[in-house]
Design an enzyme around this catalytic site. Structure first.
Site: not given
Ligand code: F6P
Length: 540
Positions: A202, A208, A262-263, A348, A379
């Site tokens: 987003k 990452e 995002g979620r 979140e 299990h």
């Molecule tokens: O770290 C939390 C967050 O901001 C989430 O709310 C979001 O879904 C995720 O990181 C990824 O964010 P982006 O889509 O901006 O990379």
């Protein structure tokens, strides 16, 4: 009645309810199931194995009214900026709006743009699926790798797995973790010449995702040449300027908007890898299912409203009975990522400690959400669910019908296990029953006395069961929307903002500051002794 007064009444009633047991409640009312289960179409939720009665339900409905659930719901659907700490509307429902009605954000109808992006996604997905859009070598794409994290990963990853029977496009893979093992293991199995990379973020700043995207870019450039990069990349983001700086062709960038959290973004272009896997028509059915739940949530009276009731049961268990966790237990292997998806959606959103006005909340908010599919979990951790000292309300999800028609016995066993677990949690087994069973097995009196306490199940452990016909795209869309609105209802009752996530920021900031120390490029002086000790231990 004010929210706090209703809560007081609810707490008093919960105390009274704790004097009774689910076993007694069922024994005393043969109609308990029909009174405490609600359906909409083929979707049924059985709440009857919760420690509630009609008084609790009346009070809970009163609580929803007092908290203004209906007013907040209207505010969300009509684009008011209910995400007040970020000054944003919350309009994921517009992404699946099929009513033909406009949806306004800042006075502008967002629907034309929503349909425009959906159209562009469909064209691209069709092109990739048909082989019309080809790789730099002119070959059709056999594999798609989605690079994203959080909402830019969990939604498409969970739904792609859930809808495996509908896959007729290229294989779709997901890389999220910054741990190099994730991308290395994923790419090792793939041929760069026939792999498309989708960078989904987003903000297009998430460390990452950006790190993995650069690694994937190098993989393509080093194996196919720099000029191949354009053919092998697409992006999904709200930050179109940042995507273009990364070097992805504008024609392959699919946008969404800041009013999509995002979620809550699986319905947006973030769903592109799912659409490539199952095709635009099945993706449209997925949206339709969610839209049907939106209509139900917006229109059904509170007493028949599935997300409202699910939210109220959540509040009852969390705040009135004090249960700090809830387990999500899909009896559906293809929903094995649903618990992880719901962890982000729920924790979140509702893992908050201050109300909209910044003052501390008066009661416990979002519970710990976790789970695994049945029967595997049986299990592993069900021992604790049945005999541990902590009571964890369980949420079972099961389909009337599997997709594997030639494996009917498997599905019958799955259903039997699902029903058995909620029955066992509710009924338990008394000491007398345990003794009787041991005696029947031929054990002597001393052995019976010795073993019986270990064979006692306290029972009286709450659960609810969600049943639907089959895990189709429509049913999955409806199920996710059900949980989204449940989280909303609970958030409104707690008076918190379910749509921001400031709690993830501090760790991110500290990680950025720590990286040069891990790399030995900056001095860790001033760090606490634990962080310092760990740094020294890791760096050697
Ligand atoms: O770290 C939390 C967050 O901001 C989430 O709310 C979001 O879904 C995720 O990181 C990824 O964010 P982006 O889509 O901006 O990379």
């Amino acid at each position: 009645m004010a929210v706090s007064d209703t809560f007081e009444k609810l707490s008093a009633h919960a105390k009274a309810m704790q004097e009774t047991t689910l076993r007694d409640l069922f024994a005393g009312d043969a109609d308990r199931f029909s009174k405490l289960s609600v359906s909409s179409g083929d979707l049924l939720i059985d709440f009857s194995k919760n420690l509630i009665d009609s008084t609790a339900l009346d009070l809970l409905i009163g609580l929803a009214e007092a908290a203004g659930v209906e007013q907040r719901r209207a505010a969300m659907f009509t684009g008011e900026k209910i995400n007040s700490t970020e000054g944003r509307a919350v309009l994921h429902t517009a992404l699946r709006n099929q009513s033909g009605d406009p949806v306004l954000a800042d006075g502008q109808d967002v629907m034309p743009e929503v349909f425009e992006v959906l159209g562009a996604m469909s064209d691209f997905a069709d092109g990739i699926r048909s082989g019309e859009i080809v790789s730099s070598s002119g070959d059709p794409f056999t594999d798609v790798v989605n690079i994203g994290i959080g909402g830019s990963d969990l939604g498409p990853a969970m739904t792609t797995l859930a809808l495996a029977p509908y896959h007729d496009g290229p294989d779709v893979h997901y890389v999220s973790n910054v741990d190099g093992a994730h991308i290395a293991d994923t790419l090792a199995k793939l041929d760069p010449a026939t792999t498309l990379i989708i960078v989904a973020s987003k903000t297009f700043t998430t460390i990452e995702t950006m790190t993995n995207a650069q690694t994937a870019r190098r993989w393509i450039a080093e194996t196919l040449g720099e000029e191949a990069v354009g053919d092998h990349f697409a992006a999904v983001s709200t930050a179109l300027d940042k995507v273009s700086a990364f070097g992805i062709d504008e024609a392959r960038v699919f946008g969404f908007w800041d009013w999509v959290g995002g979620r809550y973004s699986i319905w947006s272009a973030i769903g592109l890898p799912l659409m490539i896997a199952i095709g635009p028509d099945a993706f449209a059915e997925f949206l339709e299912g969610a839209h049907a739940m939106d209509r139900h949530f917006a229109e059904a009276p509170l007493r028949e409203n599935l997300p409202v009731l699910l939210g109220l049961i959540g509040i009852w268990n969390r705040d009135c009975l004090g249960h700090a966790a809830r387990a999500v237990l899909p009896y559906d292997q293809r929903l094995s990522r649903l618990p992880a998806y719901l962890q982000q959606l729920d924790m979140e959103s509702n893992g908050k400690r201050v109300k909209l006005d910044g003052t501390p909340v008066e009661r416990e908010t979002g519970p710990l959400v976790w789970g695994e599919p049945g029967t595997n979990g049986q299990h592993a951790f069900y021992q604790l669910l049945h005999q541990g000292t902590t009571v964890i309300p369980c949420e079972f999800i099961v389909a009337r019908k599997g997709h594997e028609e030639d494996l009917a016995l498997h599905h019958e066993m799955l259903v039997a296990n699902c029903l058995a677990q909620s029955e066992a949690l509710m009924l338990g087994r008394t000491l007398d029953e345990a003794k009787a069973l041991l005696e029947k097995s031929g054990l002597g009196a001393e052995e019976v006395e010795r073993l019986a306490p270990h064979k006692v199940f306290p029972g009286n452990r709450p659960s609810l069961t969600i049943v639907h016909d089959q895990l189709t795209p429509y049913a999955l869309g409806r199920l996710i929307a059900l949980y989204e609105h449940r989280v909303f209802v609970e958030g409104v009752i707690w008076g918190i903002n379910s749509f921001d996530q400031w709690g993830v920021e501090l760790g991110k900031e500290l990680a950025t500051a720590l990286l040069p120390m891990v790399q030995g490029k900056a001095s860790p002086d001033g760090k606490d002794s634990s962080t310092l000790g760990l740094l020294t231990s890791i760096r050697g």
